[in-house]
Motif scaffolding. Structure first.
Motif, short mmCIF file in Angstrom:
data_model
loop_
_atom_site.label_atom_id
_atom_site.label_comp_id
_atom_site.label_asym_id
_atom_site.label_seq_id
_atom_site.Cartn_x
_atom_site.Cartn_y
_atom_site.Cartn_z
N LYS A 1 0.85 -1.20 0.00
CA LYS A 1 0.00 0.00 0.00
C LYS A 1 0.89 1.26 0.00
O LYS A 1 0.68 2.19 -0.77
N PHE A 2 1.92 1.24 0.88
CA PHE A 2 2.81 2.40 0.95
C PHE A 2 3.65 2.50 -0.33
O PHE A 2 3.86 3.58 -0.87
N GLY A 3 4.07 1.31 -0.81
CA GLY A 3 4.89 1.27 -2.03
C GLY A 3 4.16 1.89 -3.21
O GLY A 3 4.74 2.62 -4.02
N TYR A 4 2.85 1.68 -3.24
CA TYR A 4 2.05 2.21 -4.34
C TYR A 4 2.07 3.75 -4.33
O TYR A 4 2.34 4.39 -5.35
N VAL A 5 1.83 4.34 -3.14
CA VAL A 5 1.83 5.81 -3.03
C VAL A 5 3.22 6.35 -3.31
O VAL A 5 3.40 7.38 -3.97
N ASN A 6 4.22 5.64 -2.79
CA ASN A 6 5.61 6.05 -2.95
C ASN A 6 5.99 6.11 -4.44
O ASN A 6 6.60 7.07 -4.91
N GLU A 7 5.55 5.07 -5.17
CA GLU A 7 5.85 5.01 -6.61
C GLU A 7 5.12 6.13 -7.36
O GLU A 7 5.68 6.76 -8.26
N GLU A 8 3.89 6.37 -6.91
CA GLU A 8 3.09 7.43 -7.54
C GLU A 8 3.83 8.77 -7.38
O GLU A 8 3.94 9.56 -8.32
N PHE A 9 4.36 8.99 -6.19
CA PHE A 9 5.08 10.24 -5.89
C PHE A 9 6.34 10.34 -6.76
O PHE A 9 6.65 11.38 -7.34
N ARG A 10 7.07 9.20 -6.86
CA ARG A 10 8.28 9.19 -7.69
C ARG A 10 7.95 9.51 -9.15
O ARG A 10 8.61 10.34 -9.78
N ASP A 11 6.87 8.89 -9.66
CA ASP A 11 6.52 9.09 -11.08
C ASP A 11 6.19 10.55 -11.37
O ASP A 11 6.64 11.11 -12.38
N VAL A 12 5.42 11.18 -10.46
CA VAL A 12 5.05 12.58 -10.70
C VAL A 12 6.29 13.47 -10.63
O VAL A 12 6.51 14.33 -11.49
N ASN A 13 7.13 13.20 -9.62
CA ASN A 13 8.37 13.99 -9.48
C ASN A 13 9.26 13.84 -10.70
O ASN A 13 9.83 14.81 -11.20
N LEU A 14 9.36 12.59 -11.16
CA LEU A 14 10.21 12.31 -12.32
C LEU A 14 9.73 13.09 -13.53
O LEU A 14 10.52 13.70 -14.26
N TYR A 15 8.40 13.09 -13.71
CA TYR A 15 7.83 13.80 -14.86
C TYR A 15 8.15 15.29 -14.77
O TYR A 15 8.62 15.91 -15.73
#
Ligand SMILES: Nc1ncnc2c1ncn2[C@@H]1O[C@H](COP(=O)(O)OP(=O)(O)OP(=O)(O)O)[C@@H](O)[C@H]1O
Length: 569
Positions: free
Chosen positions: A217-231
């Motif tokens: 569950k945390f990994g999902y939010v964490n990845e979402e945050f990484r993807d937006v930051n990366l973009y």
């Protein structure tokens, strides 16, 4: 935004100093290319070493003044931005402390944490950037444009083309990243919420062997945050190389067309060098303004989120009456209550009185509305219908501090603050002496405390549930009050301890009103009036003996507890 600007007002004197220093810095920076042109066109042309030395010395002085001004600007802008961030955090917390449950439901606690930390940081960063760049860039840019036009009117079109190219680049980037700034802050909220929930629920997660699930569950939010930051950063990283490319193309164009002009005698060599320097300064001004434009949406998103907290209309407002007589009576008159957003009435037509010197108790099933009744008395939330009266006057008319000073409220969940036993007791009475603290601990049977300086961990996690209850009871009785409200906070005490604590309480609160909420018959059976609550409605009131005979629900609760725990009624 008005609230944010109001907080900024006391920083204005420093802002004026920054502005003066920026003008000084820009003046020095603008004079340097002209001096370079003079050295090349006059000094070198005439082989006049004296002239070169004089102008060179002047240039060194200008550079020194510019450096001094830059240091001053950095110093004052960091003072202003970090001071402003400190003031913002203070006003946010002052406001949040006035929030009722209603406001806390509207902006979640995790979002309030993000807003007072991450969002304030964003505002601080942009503010620092604002002084060092946005104020400086227009002064330097406009000055350089004037100087450049004076030097090489024929080459000015190159600056115009460069400006258009930079503008198009900035517009493309802003359009691409703008929507993602709001999303970023919302994902930070989500990440805080998830992390908070996981951290608080560690024992349950372990007990149910749910680590993998929660990690996912945390990994999902964490990845979402990484993807937006990366973009966002992928787009922003394009900016610098693209700007450098534009800058170099501009220099090539100036050299190419400047050379033609120089050969035909329209411009001097030194002036071409100065023109390049001014053009570079113009492009840097564009870059600075562009950088600010890119940061601006993020700043606005954060500023709006902070403003939302500061502008939040308080549902509980202060009344004007600043005194309440000693030992007054509280009356619930046709009180109903619905939680915001809920169509169902949690409390329906509640009528009862709290009379000085008497003990009242409320009993009822889970979710019947017992805690809600208690929360209405110190106005943690306000009635939706009917009224609560103190000696005949609606409680809304009293000053909140005056009202709450009359009440000792112990909520269902024993809440302790990080510090010491003493500091927690002093939450109940600010100037409590060591002897008063020891006496209160003794009355609440908190005999496990050997030293009042004993440490209390965050949330009181170094104490058991029963110990926390005793400490919160001690805190509630350390200072005499007219009303004592206990929300099911005797549940972890054994019968013997409960009886001693209640007898101590009766002694110290002889003229006060006591209201117990409990699911345990043993806690309430001696009360002067017992209110039986079912599904938000009072179904009966009276003494234990009468209710046992006539109230079916009450006698059912009583007999189930006799069977379950051999409790002696
Ligand atoms: N913040 C809230 N928002 C919406 N509904 C709420 C909120 N707090 C409580 N309720 C609802 O109000 C009802 C009464 O809750 P309350 O806490 O007063 O019951 P209670 O009798 O004290 O229960 P318990 O004995 O379990 O402590 C419940 O149905 C609950 O779901």
């Amino acid at each position: 935004m008005k609230n944010l600007i109001r907080v900024f007002k006391n920083k204005l004197p420093h802002v004026f100093i920054i502005f003066a220093l920026l003008i000084l810095e820009a003046y020095c920076d603008l004079s340097l290319p002209s001096y370079t042109a003079s050295i090349v066109d006059i000094g070198i042309q005439n082989a006049d070493l004296n002239y070169i030395t004089n102008i060179g010395t002047l240039m060194l002085i200008m550079v020194a003044i510019s450096v001094f001004a830059t240091i001053g600007v950095s110093y004052f802008s960091s003072r202003v931005s970090s001071g402003y961030a400190k003031d913002l955090r203070k006003v946010i917390y002052t406001k949040v402390l006035k929030f009722s449950n209603h406001e806390l439901n509207r902006i979640s606690r995790s979002s309030l944490i993000t807003r007072s930390t991450n969002d304030v940081n964003q505002v601080q960063n942009v503010l620092g950037f604002l002084f060092t760049t946005l104020f400086f860039a227009p002064i330097l840019g406009v000055g350089s444009i004037i100087k450049a036009f004076e030097l090489g009117g024929n080459l000015s079109w190159i600056i115009f083309i460069t400006f258009i190219a930079v503008l198009i680049l900035l517009i493309i980037i802003v359009i691409r990243v703008l929507p993602y700034f709001k999303i970023t802050q919302e994902i930070i909220d989500k990440m805080n919420r998830t992390a908070r929930e996981i951290l608080l629920g560690i024992p349950v997660i372990k007990a149910f062997v749910r680590q993998d699930f929660e990690q996912e569950k945390f990994g999902y939010v964490n990845e979402e945050f990484r993807d937006v930051n990366l973009y966002v950063f992928r787009n922003l990283f394009v900016l610098m190389p693209a700007m450098t490319l534009i800058l170099n193309l501009m220099i090539v164009l100036i050299l190419y067309f400047g050379a033609y002009d120089a050969i035909s005698g329209n411009i001097l060599t030194g002036d071409i060098i100065a023109f390049i320097q001014y053009s570079t300064q113009i492009v840097f001004s564009f870059i600075m303004i562009g950088g600010f434009i890119i940061m601006l949406p993020r700043f606005l998103v954060s500023a709006r989120r902070i403003a939302e907290v500061l502008n939040m209309e308080l549902s509980i407002t202060d009344g004007d009456i600043t005194s309440i007589s000693d030992n007054p009576t509280i009356e619930f008159k046709n009180v109903s209550y619905s939680y915001p957003g809920s169509e169902k009435e949690t409390l329906k037509d509640i009528n009862f009185k709290l009379i000085p010197g008497k003990t009242t108790a409320i009993i009822g099933g889970t979710g019947s509305g017992k805690s809600t009744i208690l929360n209405l008395i110190p106005r943690l939330q306000d009635v939706t219908d009917g009224e609560i009266l103190i000696d005949g006057v609606n409680i809304k008319e009293f000053n909140l501090k005056v009202l709450r000073d009359k009440i000792s409220f112990t909520p269902q969940e024993a809440i302790l603050f990080q510090g010491t036993v003493k500091s927690n007791m002093q939450t109940g009475k600010r100037d409590a002496t060591d002897d008063e603290i020891k006496n209160a601990l003794n009355l609440a049977q908190a005999d496990f405390i050997e030293d009042i300086e004993q440490e209390v961990a965050q949330g009181g996690s170094n104490f058991s549930g029963g110990q926390k209850q005793r400490l919160s009871i001690a805190r509630a009785i350390i200072n005499p009050h007219d009303f004592y409200l206990f929300d099911d906070c005797f549940s972890a005490l054994d019968m013997n301890t409960e009886a001693i604590v209640k007898s101590n309480l009766d002694n110290i609160a002889q003229n006060s009103s006591i209201l117990f909420v409990s699911q345990r018959i043993s806690t309430i059976k001696d009360a002067d009036e017992i209110i039986v609550l079912d599904n938000g409605e009072i179904i009966d009131k009276g003494l234990h003996e009468d209710l046992i005979d006539r109230c079916e629900i009450y006698s059912e609760i009583a007999s189930s507890q006799m069977e379950d725990s051999s409790c002696h009624l």
